[in-house]
Design an enzyme around this catalytic site. Structure first.
Site, PDB file in Angstrom:
ATOM      1  N   ASP A  46       0.898  -0.993   0.141  1.00  0.00           N
ATOM      2  CA  ASP A  46      -0.031   0.095  -0.043  1.00  0.00           C
ATOM      3  C   ASP A  46       0.454   1.328  -0.097  1.00  0.00           C
ATOM      4  O   ASP A  46       0.706   2.740  -0.461  1.00  0.00           O
ATOM      5  CB  ASP A  46      -1.100  -0.023   0.913  1.00  0.00           C
ATOM      6  N   SER A  47       2.315   1.311   0.030  1.00  0.00           N
ATOM      7  CA  SER A  47       3.028   2.463  -0.791  1.00  0.00           C
ATOM      8  C   SER A  47       2.865   2.837  -1.667  1.00  0.00           C
ATOM      9  O   SER A  47       3.427   4.118  -1.914  1.00  0.00           O
ATOM     10  CB  SER A  47       4.336   2.148   0.011  1.00  0.00           C
TER      11      SER A  47
ATOM     12  N   ASP B 114      -0.690  -6.134  -0.045  1.00  0.00           N
ATOM     13  CA  ASP B 114      -0.998  -5.440   1.387  1.00  0.00           C
ATOM     14  C   ASP B 114      -2.482  -5.407   1.671  1.00  0.00           C
ATOM     15  O   ASP B 114      -3.667  -4.961   0.187  1.00  0.00           O
ATOM     16  CB  ASP B 114      -0.414  -4.199   1.543  1.00  0.00           C
TER      17      ASP B 114
ATOM     18  N   LYS C 241      -0.983  -9.675   3.582  1.00  0.00           N
ATOM     19  CA  LYS C 241      -0.117  -9.026   4.585  1.00  0.00           C
ATOM     20  C   LYS C 241      -0.658  -7.835   5.202  1.00  0.00           C
ATOM     21  O   LYS C 241      -1.551  -6.866   4.610  1.00  0.00           O
ATOM     22  CB  LYS C 241       0.887  -8.467   3.426  1.00  0.00           C
TER      23      LYS C 241
ATOM     24  N   GLU D 215      -1.219  -5.587   8.782  1.00  0.00           N
ATOM     25  CA  GLU D 215       0.233  -4.501  10.135  1.00  0.00           C
ATOM     26  C   GLU D 215      -0.397  -4.788  11.122  1.00  0.00           C
ATOM     27  O   GLU D 215      -1.736  -5.052  11.337  1.00  0.00           O
ATOM     28  CB  GLU D 215      -0.303  -3.454   9.626  1.00  0.00           C
TER      29      GLU D 215
ATOM     30  N   GLU E 263       9.648  -3.709  10.635  1.00  0.00           N
ATOM     31  CA  GLU E 263      10.306  -2.547   9.352  1.00  0.00           C
ATOM     32  C   GLU E 263      10.788  -1.354  10.463  1.00  0.00           C
ATOM     33  O   GLU E 263      10.711  -1.298  11.850  1.00  0.00           O
ATOM     34  CB  GLU E 263       8.830  -1.925   9.285  1.00  0.00           C
TER      35      GLU E 263
HETATM   36  O1  KIV Z   1       3.916  -1.416   1.554  1.00  0.00           O
HETATM   37  C1  KIV Z   1       4.780  -0.959   1.132  1.00  0.00           C
HETATM   38  O2  KIV Z   1       5.083  -1.288   0.434  1.00  0.00           O
HETATM   39  C2  KIV Z   1       5.217  -2.079   2.439  1.00  0.00           C
HETATM   40  C3  KIV Z   1       6.707  -2.751   2.474  1.00  0.00           C
HETATM   41  C4  KIV Z   1       8.062  -1.396   2.634  1.00  0.00           C
HETATM   42  C5  KIV Z   1       6.726  -4.266   3.549  1.00  0.00           C
HETATM   43  O3  KIV Z   1       4.689  -3.133   3.120  1.00  0.00           O
HETATM   44 NA    NA Z   2       2.970  -1.616   3.409  1.00  0.00          NA
END
Ligand code: KIV
Ligand code: NA
Length: 277
Positions: A45-46, A84, A114, A116, A183
């Site tokens: 989600d980055s 994510d 994934k 958090e 992280e």
């Molecule tokens: O969103 C993302 O790119 C991430 C990575 C930094 C692990 O969660």
């Molecule tokens: Na992320």
């Protein structure tokens, strides 16, 4: 190259070989991950920041993640594809989390999701993994909670905080995670956590003692220009050559030297004559 499966990752982990993970957010970036033979492709989600220009990952929705991830999945077919779960799509709501994890599998070709958080998300993780969907955890700096954390900063710098991270990591493993991202955790703590677990850790800004590493592609390639995190080595500087190429295109059009003959379609003199008559 053979398709990377959860078994491939397990084998790498057991053999003590580093697992490589890289983000992607669309077809071309997915293609770069495919061609560079990375083990895991993460649709993070980055992308909210590096692909969409938001200031944080908070605004991202399920629909946006599916839009990006399905594009990536059409290119990155060999790597293991992790997607994510966005902010608001799972937190402490096992049923909602499962429904959204299923959407990422069905509509975006995710092979794992994934999410958090630590021990407080154990219930959601259990619900999803027991439905047969692999889950990757993510602890330490959890960007979806940057407001609560007071910014994007290193986590676990005191012994107490580090102990909490260790407990979170064990809870995620217990809940069924296939692995977890660490992280921005001090290197000695990330290494200690890695040694205590029997599932792989994927580090970002957490030193060399993790089972694998991940970076955000737009940072890695030197494309995202708002800021570069301290931990991110830019393995390329692709922003400048891209701008240079586009400037050159603009100049050539302005001076009428593009398109030249070789980039145009010809027509026989005879037909041109006939046309003009
Ligand atoms: O969103 C993302 O790119 C991430 C990575 C930094 C692990 O969660
Ligand atoms: Na992320």
């Amino acid at each position: 190259r053979k398709k990377v499966t959860i078994n491939t990752l397990r084998k790498l982990y057991e053999q003590g070989k580093p697992i490589t993970m890289m983000t992607a957010h669309d077809y071309p970036t997915g293609n770069w991950v495919e061609k560079s033979e990375l083990d895991i492709c993460l649709v993070g989600d980055s992308s909210a920041m590096v692909a969409l220009g938001f200031d944080s990952t908070i605004p991202v929705t399920m629909d946006i993640m599916i839009h990006h991830a399905s594009a990536v999945s059409r290119a990155a077919k060999t790597p293991f594809l992790v997607v994510d779960m966005p902010f608001g799509s799972y937190e402490r709501r096992p049923q909602l989390g499962l429904e959204n994890a299923i959407r990422l599998m069905k509509e975006a070709n995710a092979e794992a999701v994934k999410l958090e958080g630590g021990i407080e998300q154990a219930g959601v993780i259990e619900e999803i993994t027991q439905a047969g969907i692999p889950v990757m955890g993510h602890i330490g700096l959890t960007p979806q909670k940057h407001v609560m954390l007071g910014g994007f900063r290193v986590q676990g710098k005191t012994a107490d905080k580090a102990l909490q991270l260790m407990e979170d990591a064990l809870a995620l493993q217990e809940a069924g995670c296939m692995g977890m991202v660490l992280e921005c955790i001090p290197a000695p703590i990330a290494e200690y956590i890695t040694d205590q677990l029997s599932i792989p850790t994927i580090g970002i800004g957490s030193g060399s003692g993790c089972s694998g590493q991940v970076l955000v592609m737009m940072d890695t390639l030197g494309i995202y220009d708002k800021f570069v995190p301290k931990f991110c080595k830019q393995f390329g500087q692709l922003d400048a050559p891209a701008v240079e190429a586009l400037r050159s295109y603009s100049d050539k059009v302005k001076e009428r030297s593009f398109p030249s003959r070789e980039f145009s379609y010809p027509m026989s003199e005879v037909e041109v004559e006939r046309f003009l008559k």
